[in-house]
Design a protein around this motif. Sequence first.
Motif, PDB file in Angstrom:
ATOM      1  N   GLY A  34     -16.026  23.815 -25.521  1.00 32.67           N
ATOM      2  CA  GLY A  34     -15.627  23.057 -26.698  1.00 32.67           C
ATOM      3  C   GLY A  34     -14.164  23.285 -27.022  1.00 32.67           C
ATOM      4  O   GLY A  34     -13.525  24.213 -26.526  1.00 32.67           O
ATOM      5  N   ASP A  35     -13.616  22.422 -27.842  1.00 31.65           N
ATOM      6  CA  ASP A  35     -12.215  22.515 -28.275  1.00 31.65           C
ATOM      7  C   ASP A  35     -11.230  22.590 -27.114  1.00 31.65           C
ATOM      8  O   ASP A  35     -10.191  23.244 -27.206  1.00 31.65           O
ATOM      9  N   TRP A  54     -22.299  30.101 -23.586  1.00 33.07           N
ATOM     10  CA  TRP A  54     -20.963  30.679 -23.680  1.00 33.07           C
ATOM     11  C   TRP A  54     -20.214  30.156 -24.893  1.00 33.07           C
ATOM     12  O   TRP A  54     -20.309  28.992 -25.244  1.00 33.07           O
ATOM     13  N   VAL A  55     -19.421  31.049 -25.497  1.00 35.96           N
ATOM     14  CA  VAL A  55     -18.641  30.726 -26.690  1.00 35.96           C
ATOM     15  C   VAL A  55     -17.217  31.242 -26.500  1.00 35.96           C
ATOM     16  O   VAL A  55     -17.016  32.362 -26.033  1.00 35.96           O
ATOM     17  N   TYR A  56     -16.256  30.413 -26.875  1.00 34.38           N
ATOM     18  CA  TYR A  56     -14.848  30.826 -26.862  1.00 34.38           C
ATOM     19  C   TYR A  56     -14.507  31.403 -28.229  1.00 34.38           C
ATOM     20  O   TYR A  56     -14.821  30.818 -29.266  1.00 34.38           O
ATOM     21  N   HIS A  57     -13.871  32.561 -28.229  1.00 34.75           N
ATOM     22  CA  HIS A  57     -13.484  33.215 -29.482  1.00 34.75           C
ATOM     23  C   HIS A  57     -11.961  33.137 -29.597  1.00 34.75           C
ATOM     24  O   HIS A  57     -11.246  33.877 -28.927  1.00 34.75           O
ATOM     25  N   GLY A  92      -3.909  36.408 -16.605  1.00 38.02           N
ATOM     26  CA  GLY A  92      -3.833  36.529 -18.052  1.00 38.02           C
ATOM     27  C   GLY A  92      -4.732  35.570 -18.820  1.00 38.02           C
ATOM     28  O   GLY A  92      -4.778  35.618 -20.041  1.00 38.02           O
ATOM     29  N   ASP A  93      -5.458  34.713 -18.117  1.00 36.63           N
ATOM     30  CA  ASP A  93      -6.338  33.731 -18.749  1.00 36.63           C
ATOM     31  C   ASP A  93      -7.741  34.323 -18.855  1.00 36.63           C
ATOM     32  O   ASP A  93      -8.452  34.434 -17.869  1.00 36.63           O
ATOM     33  N   MET A  94      -8.134  34.668 -20.084  1.00 37.81           N
ATOM     34  CA  MET A  94      -9.440  35.303 -20.294  1.00 37.81           C
ATOM     35  C   MET A  94     -10.609  34.364 -20.024  1.00 37.81           C
ATOM     36  O   MET A  94     -11.742  34.809 -19.903  1.00 37.81           O
ATOM     37  N   THR A  95     -10.352  33.065 -19.948  1.00 37.85           N
ATOM     38  CA  THR A  95     -11.421  32.116 -19.645  1.00 37.85           C
ATOM     39  C   THR A  95     -11.616  31.947 -18.141  1.00 37.85           C
ATOM     40  O   THR A  95     -12.573  31.334 -17.710  1.00 37.85           O
ATOM     41  N   ASP A  96     -10.716  32.502 -17.343  1.00 35.28           N
ATOM     42  CA  ASP A  96     -10.802  32.399 -15.879  1.00 35.28           C
ATOM     43  C   ASP A  96     -11.488  33.650 -15.347  1.00 35.28           C
ATOM     44  O   ASP A  96     -10.871  34.687 -15.156  1.00 35.28           O
TER      45      ASP A  96
END
Length: 105
Positions: A34-35, A54-57, A92-96
Amino acid sequence: YLWQLQQSAARATTANRARVALDAGGPYLELDLGDGHVLKVDFADASLALAVYWVYHPSTNSVFGIMPTGKRVKAHRLLLGPDAPGTTHVNGDMTDNRRGNLRTW
C-alpha cells in the motif's frame, strides 16, 4: 501505533497482492504494502512470504509481518530465521528482502 497494529492484525487474513518483477538481479516477487511501497523477496522465499500479511511502517522505514497468531515479525527475521545474526540491507532499502540484499554478521 497500537491502532495501526490492531488494524493490521485484523486484516492478517487478507493477502497482500503479489506480482513478478524483474531487474538486473533477475526475477523476484513483489508484495504490495500500500501507499506505493512493495516488499521484495526471492522466489525461494515466496511460500513463506505469502503466508503472512505484510505492513509497511513509515516511521522506521521497515516492513513487518502479522502472523496468523497475531505476532509481529520483521521481514528479514522471518526469512532468515529468528536465530540469524545481525542483519543489514546492502542497498539500504528495508523493503528489499531478497537474500542477495541481506548481509549478516
